[in-house]
Design a protein around this motif. Structure first.
Motif, mmCIF file in Angstrom:
data_model
loop_
_atom_site.group_PDB
_atom_site.id
_atom_site.type_symbol
_atom_site.label_atom_id
_atom_site.label_comp_id
_atom_site.label_asym_id
_atom_site.label_seq_id
_atom_site.Cartn_x
_atom_site.Cartn_y
_atom_site.Cartn_z
ATOM 1 N N ILE A 128 39.020 45.952 43.018
ATOM 2 C CA ILE A 128 40.431 46.007 42.653
ATOM 3 C C ILE A 128 40.771 44.735 41.893
ATOM 4 C CG2 ILE A 128 42.776 45.961 43.597
ATOM 5 C CD1 ILE A 128 41.724 47.744 45.869
ATOM 6 N N HIS A 129 41.534 44.870 40.812
ATOM 7 C CA HIS A 129 41.830 43.716 39.969
ATOM 8 C C HIS A 129 42.552 42.636 40.768
ATOM 9 C CE1 HIS A 129 43.437 41.274 36.706
ATOM 10 N NE2 HIS A 129 42.471 41.798 35.971
ATOM 11 N N GLY A 130 42.242 41.369 40.464
ATOM 12 C CA GLY A 130 42.808 40.248 41.198
ATOM 13 C C GLY A 130 44.323 40.205 41.204
ATOM 14 N N LEU A 131 44.966 40.660 40.136
ATOM 15 C CA LEU A 131 46.425 40.660 40.089
ATOM 16 C C LEU A 131 47.049 41.672 41.042
ATOM 17 C CD1 LEU A 131 47.130 40.269 36.256
ATOM 18 C CD2 LEU A 131 47.349 38.527 38.036
ATOM 19 N N LEU A 132 46.228 42.577 41.549
ATOM 20 C CA LEU A 132 46.722 43.615 42.452
ATOM 21 C C LEU A 132 46.330 43.376 43.906
ATOM 22 C CD1 LEU A 132 45.838 46.771 40.316
ATOM 23 C CD2 LEU A 132 48.106 45.755 40.621
ATOM 24 N N GLN A 133 45.504 42.390 44.166
ATOM 25 C CA GLN A 133 44.958 42.198 45.505
ATOM 26 C C GLN A 133 45.965 41.552 46.456
ATOM 27 O OE1 GLN A 133 41.280 39.991 45.219
ATOM 28 N NE2 GLN A 133 40.399 41.449 43.755
ATOM 29 N N TRP A 139 40.805 37.378 50.366
ATOM 30 C CA TRP A 139 40.043 36.513 51.275
ATOM 31 C C TRP A 139 38.739 37.199 51.687
ATOM 32 C CZ3 TRP A 139 41.259 31.585 53.235
ATOM 33 C CH2 TRP A 139 40.412 31.135 54.255
ATOM 34 N N ALA A 140 38.838 38.478 52.066
ATOM 35 C CA ALA A 140 37.648 39.213 52.504
ATOM 36 C C ALA A 140 36.676 39.424 51.349
ATOM 37 C CB ALA A 140 38.064 40.559 53.100
ATOM 38 N N LEU A 141 37.203 39.752 50.173
ATOM 39 C CA LEU A 141 36.350 40.010 49.014
ATOM 40 C C LEU A 141 35.599 38.748 48.583
ATOM 41 C CD1 LEU A 141 35.409 41.867 46.715
ATOM 42 C CD2 LEU A 141 37.451 41.172 45.446
ATOM 43 N N ALA A 173 59.693 40.667 31.661
ATOM 44 C CA ALA A 173 58.445 41.054 32.309
ATOM 45 C C ALA A 173 57.449 41.595 31.285
ATOM 46 C CB ALA A 173 58.717 42.128 33.361
ATOM 47 N N PRO A 174 56.183 41.229 31.421
ATOM 48 C CA PRO A 174 55.164 41.812 30.546
ATOM 49 C C PRO A 174 54.883 43.259 30.950
ATOM 50 C CG PRO A 174 54.143 40.379 32.163
ATOM 51 C CD PRO A 174 55.621 40.236 32.353
ATOM 52 N N GLU A 175 54.248 43.980 30.054
ATOM 53 C CA GLU A 175 53.845 45.360 30.342
ATOM 54 C C GLU A 175 52.411 45.351 30.868
ATOM 55 O OE1 GLU A 175 55.651 48.205 30.131
ATOM 56 O OE2 GLU A 175 57.371 46.906 29.704
ATOM 57 N N PHE A 176 52.190 46.075 31.973
ATOM 58 C CA PHE A 176 50.865 46.125 32.594
ATOM 59 C C PHE A 176 50.305 47.544 32.558
ATOM 60 C CE2 PHE A 176 52.987 42.632 34.757
ATOM 61 C CZ PHE A 176 52.011 41.650 34.816
ATOM 62 N N SER A 177 49.025 47.632 32.255
ATOM 63 C CA SER A 177 48.293 48.890 32.401
ATOM 64 C C SER A 177 47.007 48.574 33.156
ATOM 65 C CB SER A 177 47.962 49.502 31.035
ATOM 66 O OG SER A 177 46.989 50.529 31.176
ATOM 67 N N PHE A 178 46.868 49.144 34.350
ATOM 68 C CA PHE A 178 45.655 48.970 35.148
ATOM 69 C C PHE A 178 44.944 50.317 35.257
ATOM 70 C CE2 PHE A 178 48.599 45.779 36.829
ATOM 71 C CZ PHE A 178 47.805 44.638 36.929
ATOM 72 N N VAL A 179 43.634 50.319 35.058
ATOM 73 C CA VAL A 179 42.824 51.497 35.357
ATOM 74 C C VAL A 179 41.776 51.064 36.372
ATOM 75 C CG1 VAL A 179 41.314 53.309 34.491
ATOM 76 C CG2 VAL A 179 43.165 52.438 33.030
ATOM 77 N N GLN A 180 41.786 51.728 37.518
ATOM 78 C CA GLN A 180 40.867 51.399 38.598
ATOM 79 C C GLN A 180 39.904 52.557 38.852
ATOM 80 O OE1 GLN A 180 41.987 47.545 39.673
ATOM 81 N NE2 GLN A 180 40.411 48.787 40.666
ATOM 82 N N GLU A 181 38.628 52.231 38.960
ATOM 83 C CA GLU A 181 37.661 53.249 39.369
ATOM 84 C C GLU A 181 37.957 53.687 40.800
ATOM 85 O OE1 GLU A 181 35.108 54.978 38.160
ATOM 86 O OE2 GLU A 181 35.301 54.195 36.119
ATOM 87 N N GLU A 182 37.787 54.952 41.063
ATOM 88 C CA GLU A 182 38.057 55.490 42.399
ATOM 89 C C GLU A 182 37.310 54.727 43.488
ATOM 90 O OE1 GLU A 182 37.100 59.585 44.897
ATOM 91 O OE2 GLU A 182 37.267 59.690 42.708
ATOM 92 N N VAL A 183 36.075 54.353 43.223
ATOM 93 C CA VAL A 183 35.273 53.676 44.249
ATOM 94 C C VAL A 183 35.916 52.377 44.704
ATOM 95 C CG1 VAL A 183 33.842 52.407 42.571
ATOM 96 C CG2 VAL A 183 32.946 52.914 44.862
ATOM 97 N N THR A 184 36.657 51.699 43.820
ATOM 98 C CA THR A 184 37.289 50.432 44.197
ATOM 99 C C THR A 184 38.393 50.646 45.225
ATOM 100 O OG1 THR A 184 38.989 50.457 42.449
ATOM 101 C CG2 THR A 184 36.832 49.534 41.881
ATOM 102 N N ARG A 196 44.019 49.595 54.082
ATOM 103 C CA ARG A 196 45.296 50.320 54.139
ATOM 104 C C ARG A 196 46.409 49.491 53.506
ATOM 105 N NH1 ARG A 196 46.557 54.724 56.763
ATOM 106 N NH2 ARG A 196 48.701 53.982 56.969
ATOM 107 N N ARG A 197 46.488 48.223 53.886
ATOM 108 C CA ARG A 197 47.542 47.375 53.329
ATOM 109 C C ARG A 197 47.353 47.154 51.830
ATOM 110 N NH1 ARG A 197 47.442 45.290 58.740
ATOM 111 N NH2 ARG A 197 45.662 43.935 58.311
ATOM 112 N N GLN A 198 46.089 47.162 51.392
ATOM 113 C CA GLN A 198 45.827 47.024 49.963
ATOM 114 C C GLN A 198 46.298 48.267 49.205
ATOM 115 O OE1 GLN A 198 44.307 44.406 47.820
ATOM 116 N NE2 GLN A 198 45.516 45.857 46.622
ATOM 117 N N LEU A 199 46.046 49.431 49.756
ATOM 118 C CA LEU A 199 46.506 50.662 49.115
ATOM 119 C C LEU A 199 48.040 50.719 49.085
ATOM 120 C CD1 LEU A 199 43.978 53.255 50.617
ATOM 121 C CD2 LEU A 199 43.957 52.243 48.326
ATOM 122 N N GLU A 200 48.671 50.252 50.159
ATOM 123 C CA GLU A 200 50.133 50.200 50.185
ATOM 124 C C GLU A 200 50.657 49.265 49.098
ATOM 125 O OE1 GLU A 200 50.605 51.021 55.011
ATOM 126 O OE2 GLU A 200 50.786 48.976 54.196
#
Length: 290
Positions: A128-133, A139-141, A173-184, A196-200
């Protein structure tokens, strides 16, 4: 949106408000100047180190390190010093100077580019991209790295990653586009509750008007992102910077010809991924399964 506080280890740590500075890092000169200014202000107030430490609630050894310029003070330390010395915000203003010093050297340039960007396109295929973590996910990653980081290195890296997320609070605010692979989104870094908290968090960020998060399904074979991560940052003056894992030696590029290649590839990736609406629904479904 609330951005999680960075700069603290897993157990907090108000008794250790900073990080040691690398003497070979060019930023060390700035840290040294700030430390000297703090010492002059303490002495002008007629306070010895022991008295000052008792007043601000920090140890003498730590104060001496900061005043010698070998330790980078955290924002909360500067705020406390400002309050005790009744500096009227002059000490707190040093937070701006120290902000860059908070970043480890290897991520400092990236942070500068992100702060300038008005548009960010980011494809992540491994994590998962660092800006979204979240703080605990980061910490765990970063804790999985081998050879392992020291506790101080890990704390500083996580704090820097969290500090970068202040970009979400910028105005305009800047415009953001994130594409994440499902596995991440499925890899349980840190365990089920951390995931769970990361998905939230992804769902929260994905609701912002200036953010689009898309998921690239694992079932989509042969898509344009199989070569690795891609980032394309565009700036207000019309210039841009891009990077990808599999071309240009993984180095940043800014010439138009190479940027067109990255923009073309990223555009195809976005077209092949789920739409933002489908992606948020997909993440909600994963959250329900976790």
């Amino acid at each position: 949106m609330d951005v999680e506080r960075g700069g603290e280890g897993r157990n907090g740590g108000a008794d250790e408000p900073g990080w040691d500075v690398d003497p070979e890092d060019e930023i060390s000169a700035v840290v040294e100047v700030v430390g000297h200014q703090l010492k002059l202000r303490r002495e002008a107030a007629g306070l010895r180190v022991a008295e000052f430490g008792e007043a601000i609630g920090y140890g003498e050894d730590l104060i001496r390190k900061i005043e010698r310029g070998v330790r980078i003070p955290r924002p909360e330390y500067l705020d406390k010093v400002d309050e005790v010395l009744d500096a009227g915000g002059l000490v707190s203003a040093m937070k701006k100077e120290m902000r860059e010093a908070r970043y480890p050297k290897k991520v400092r340039e990236l942070a500068k580019l992100e702060e300038r960007a008005v548009e960010l396109g980011l494809y992540s295929n491994h994590n998962i991209h660092g800006l979204l973590q979240t703080h605990e996910f980061a910490w765990a990653l970063l804790g999985t790295r081998r050879p392992a980081y020291s506790d101080e290195e890990l704390e500083r890296l996580v704090a820097a990653r969290m500090a970068r997320q202040s970009i979400f609070e910028r105005s305009p605010a800047p415009e953001f586009s994130f594409v994440q692979e499902e596995v991440t989104l499925r890899r349980p870094i840190g365990g089920t509750m951390v995931l769970r908290r990361q998905l939230e968090r992804l769902l929260e960020v994905g609701e912002l008007r200036n953010v689009e998060i898309q998921v690239m399904p694992t079932a989509c074979g042969g898509h344009a992102g199989t070569g690795g991560r891609i980032q394309v940052l565009k700036f207000a003056d019309g210039t841009a910077m891009g990077r990808t894992d599999d071309e240009f030696a993984g180095r940043p590029v800014s010439d138009p010809r190479r940027l067109r290649i990255l923009e073309l590839r990223y555009g195809i990736i976005r077209a092949q991924a789920l739409t933002p609406e489908e992606s948020l629904a997909f993440i909600e479904h994963l959250l329900g399964e976790t």
